[in-house]
Scaffold this motif. Sequence first.
Motif, mmCIF file in Angstrom:
data_model
loop_
_atom_site.group_PDB
_atom_site.id
_atom_site.type_symbol
_atom_site.label_atom_id
_atom_site.label_comp_id
_atom_site.label_asym_id
_atom_site.label_seq_id
_atom_site.Cartn_x
_atom_site.Cartn_y
_atom_site.Cartn_z
ATOM 1 N N ASN A 121 39.247 28.683 73.154
ATOM 2 C CA ASN A 121 40.245 27.714 73.624
ATOM 3 C C ASN A 121 40.442 27.869 75.127
ATOM 4 O OD1 ASN A 121 40.992 27.156 70.782
ATOM 5 N ND2 ASN A 121 41.821 29.221 70.879
ATOM 6 N N LYS A 122 40.547 26.739 75.813
ATOM 7 C CA LYS A 122 40.786 26.789 77.254
ATOM 8 C C LYS A 122 42.160 26.201 77.521
ATOM 9 C CE LYS A 122 38.664 25.329 81.645
ATOM 10 N NZ LYS A 122 39.756 25.825 82.398
ATOM 11 N N GLU A 123 43.042 27.025 78.041
ATOM 12 C CA GLU A 123 44.350 26.536 78.465
ATOM 13 C C GLU A 123 44.284 26.291 79.967
ATOM 14 O OE1 GLU A 123 45.078 29.564 76.027
ATOM 15 O OE2 GLU A 123 44.661 27.878 74.720
ATOM 16 N N SER A 174 40.189 31.839 68.954
ATOM 17 C CA SER A 174 40.735 31.690 67.609
ATOM 18 C C SER A 174 39.736 32.381 66.688
ATOM 19 C CB SER A 174 40.831 30.216 67.208
ATOM 20 O OG SER A 174 41.689 29.527 68.079
ATOM 21 N N LEU A 175 40.240 33.221 65.799
ATOM 22 C CA LEU A 175 39.370 33.953 64.891
ATOM 23 C C LEU A 175 39.599 33.507 63.458
ATOM 24 C CD1 LEU A 175 39.859 37.577 66.323
ATOM 25 C CD2 LEU A 175 38.092 35.925 66.921
ATOM 26 N N HIS A 176 38.550 33.567 62.658
ATOM 27 C CA HIS A 176 38.681 33.298 61.224
ATOM 28 C C HIS A 176 39.550 34.394 60.624
ATOM 29 C CE1 HIS A 176 35.543 30.243 61.249
ATOM 30 N NE2 HIS A 176 34.790 31.079 61.950
ATOM 31 N N ASP A 177 40.432 34.040 59.732
ATOM 32 C CA ASP A 177 41.245 35.009 58.983
ATOM 33 C C ASP A 177 42.153 35.870 59.848
ATOM 34 O OD1 ASP A 177 39.873 34.162 56.660
ATOM 35 O OD2 ASP A 177 38.273 35.595 57.049
ATOM 36 N N LEU A 200 46.038 34.441 68.541
ATOM 37 C CA LEU A 200 45.001 34.160 69.516
ATOM 38 C C LEU A 200 44.686 35.456 70.263
ATOM 39 C CD1 LEU A 200 46.270 30.784 71.003
ATOM 40 C CD2 LEU A 200 44.423 31.127 69.353
ATOM 41 N N VAL A 201 43.433 35.626 70.636
ATOM 42 C CA VAL A 201 42.999 36.820 71.358
ATOM 43 C C VAL A 201 42.626 36.405 72.781
ATOM 44 C CG1 VAL A 201 41.310 38.708 71.416
ATOM 45 C CG2 VAL A 201 42.120 37.832 69.218
ATOM 46 N N ALA A 202 43.218 37.068 73.753
ATOM 47 C CA ALA A 202 42.975 36.725 75.154
ATOM 48 C C ALA A 202 41.533 37.041 75.561
ATOM 49 C CB ALA A 202 43.941 37.491 76.050
ATOM 50 N N VAL A 203 40.987 36.182 76.412
ATOM 51 C CA VAL A 203 39.671 36.414 77.005
ATOM 52 C C VAL A 203 39.876 36.455 78.512
ATOM 53 C CG1 VAL A 203 37.326 35.517 77.337
ATOM 54 C CG2 VAL A 203 38.501 35.167 75.151
ATOM 55 N N LYS A 231 30.973 33.502 75.932
ATOM 56 C CA LYS A 231 30.271 32.209 75.791
ATOM 57 C C LYS A 231 28.845 32.410 75.306
ATOM 58 C CE LYS A 231 32.846 29.324 79.026
ATOM 59 N NZ LYS A 231 32.835 28.630 80.324
ATOM 60 N N ASN A 232 28.152 33.400 75.859
ATOM 61 C CA ASN A 232 26.778 33.678 75.425
ATOM 62 C C ASN A 232 26.733 34.103 73.962
ATOM 63 O OD1 ASN A 232 25.661 33.013 77.894
ATOM 64 N ND2 ASN A 232 25.675 35.115 78.655
ATOM 65 N N ALA A 233 27.705 34.891 73.540
ATOM 66 C CA ALA A 233 27.767 35.315 72.143
ATOM 67 C C ALA A 233 27.992 34.124 71.222
ATOM 68 C CB ALA A 233 28.880 36.342 71.959
#
Length: 135
Positions: free
Chosen positions: A98-100, A107-110, A114-117, A126-128
């Motif tokens: 997600n880009k704010e 956003s992760l399944h289950d 939200l996890v900060a990047v 992005k490569n992953a």
Amino acid sequence: AQKDQKQIEQVESVMTDEAITLHSSGGTEKIKLFVKDIILIRAADNYIEIVYRKKGELKSTLLRNTISNMEMQFESYPGMIRCHRASIVNIVHIKRLNKEANSHTLSLHDYPELVAVSRQYLLQVKNAMLALSDE
């Protein structure tokens, strides 16, 4: 799109049925988990919180350790990627980037939060995600 060998290995490393034993910094505590069940690892003061799935349930456990030490324990699993100074995620559990306004989150399944990047790790994330997109 052709995926290179590195991307394929990155995904396969965390889809494995292999178990990993994670140790506390003093070596007194340990937890053994299947790599594919680990959703994320994040720093919590002098501890790390390991969030994982076990028998369909979301669980978490604390180990006295640093995020840098955890990163070293996952060296042979390139699908466990650092996305922030305080977080490591398993790429197979990434749902969306997600880009704010001035930041990015995952956003992760289950996993409800939200996890900060951080900008430092954005390209790696992005490569992953590209590696996963053709799966």
